[in-house]
Design an enzyme around this catalytic site. Structure first.
Site, PDB file in Angstrom:
ATOM      1  CB  SER A 139      -0.873   0.002   1.258  1.00 28.73           C
ATOM      2  OG  SER A 139      -1.463   1.257   1.495  1.00 28.73           O
ATOM      3  CE1 TYR A 152      -3.853  -1.920   5.512  1.00 29.38           C
ATOM      4  CE2 TYR A 152      -3.068   0.220   4.751  1.00 29.38           C
ATOM      5  CZ  TYR A 152      -3.521  -1.063   4.480  1.00 29.38           C
ATOM      6  OH  TYR A 152      -3.629  -1.483   3.169  1.00 29.38           O
TER       7      TYR A 152
END
Length: 294
Positions: A139, A152
């Site tokens: 990501s 995250y």
């Protein structure tokens, strides 16, 4: 490289119930691969089942599920080689570090890192034998840790490090390890992340809600805004298929304009980047008292 119908190869996709995983499973099947699509529920299995797609119940934190996947690969009735493993399964929650309990940190790492490593370790003999490819879905959060993205981003930073080390270990054995870094992609994952954030905010102490309520609101509003203008999951699937097919793949691919920009701005001095990110977030703060402040 497109798999020949006469010499069909196996591609494994974890987290294939929705979003990038489902789109990737369908794209690889379209290109002629036999896709083992890992899903969590029977209803998801029936939704993804199609020509060239064989759904498997796969919770990557469950050792029995991982062993069942390995047994399926080893016992393939047609003796097909494993061309690619796409490590896509992940969970997300946008929440300040203070308000994310340690057991929740551990649960996120179990899915986003340890589960991915467990699947990779188990399938490595087959991938080395076939000189296959490992595609790790990271990501932009693996490059830039924005406010309320700490847990995250921590898992994705770690996944990037594992990918780099694994690439260097496996290169002599002919296995390419490739990282995909999506930015804003229109998937169901955002909705789940926002719902989780709402639950976590409701569990905060009054002091924590006062400190972080408006921030969480702004982060979620920014995520919604960027996702609306983001790319469809098929765009990520196309990049993943390209990485599998390329004779000399790059070590990293970004998906979407936002991803390309963020991977560049990370080279700014820390304080400058802090100001850039704060300025981008500012328009999304609530204009009136937020329900998060209640």
């Amino acid at each position: 490289m497109t798999a020949s119908p006469e010499i069909q190869e196996i591609a494994i996709v974890t987290g294939a119930s929705t979003g990038i995983g489902a789109a990737t499973a369908r794209e690889l099947a379209r290109q002629g691969f036999h896709v083992l699509a890992g899903v969590r529920r029977d209803v998801d299995a029936e939704a993804i089942r199609a020509t060239g797609i064989e759904p498997l119940i796969l919770d990557i934190t469950n050792p029995e599920h991982i062993q069942a996947l390995a047994t399926r690969v080893q016992g393939d009735s047609q003796g097909r080689a494993v061309r690619a493993l796409v490590n896509n399964a992940a969970i997300q929650a946008n929440v300040p570090i203070e308000a994310f309990a340690l057991d929740q940190w551990r649960a996120m790492f179990e899915v986003n890192l340890f589960g991915q490593v467990a699947v990779t370790q188990t399938l490595l003999p087959a991938l080395i034998a076939s000189r296959g490819r490992i595609i790790n879905i990271s990501s932009v959060g693996g490059k830039v840790a924005m406010a309320a993205y700490g847990p995250y981003a921590a898992t994705k930073f770690a996944f990037e490090a594992v990918s780099d080390s694994l690439r260097r270990e496996l290169s002599p054995h002919g296995v390419h390890v490739i990282v995909i870094e999506p930015g804003a992609v229109r998937t169901a994952m955002l909705g789940r992340a926002i719902a989780t954030a709402g639950e976590l905010v409701s569990a905060m102490t009054p002091e924590q809600r006062q400190r972080y309520g408006a921030l969480v609101h702004a982060v979620n509003e920014q995520a919604i805004s960027s996702t609306k203008s983001g790319v469809p999951a098929q765009a990520a699937a196309t990049v993943i298929a390209k990485a599998i097919a390329a004779r000399k793949p790059r070590t990293r691919y970004t998906v979407g304009r936002e991803a390309a920009l963020l991977t560049m701005v990370r080279f700014l001095p820390d304080r400058v980047l802090d100001r850039v990110l704060a300025a981008a977030l500012r328009p999304h703060y609530p204009k009136l008292p937020s329900v998060y402040d209640a």
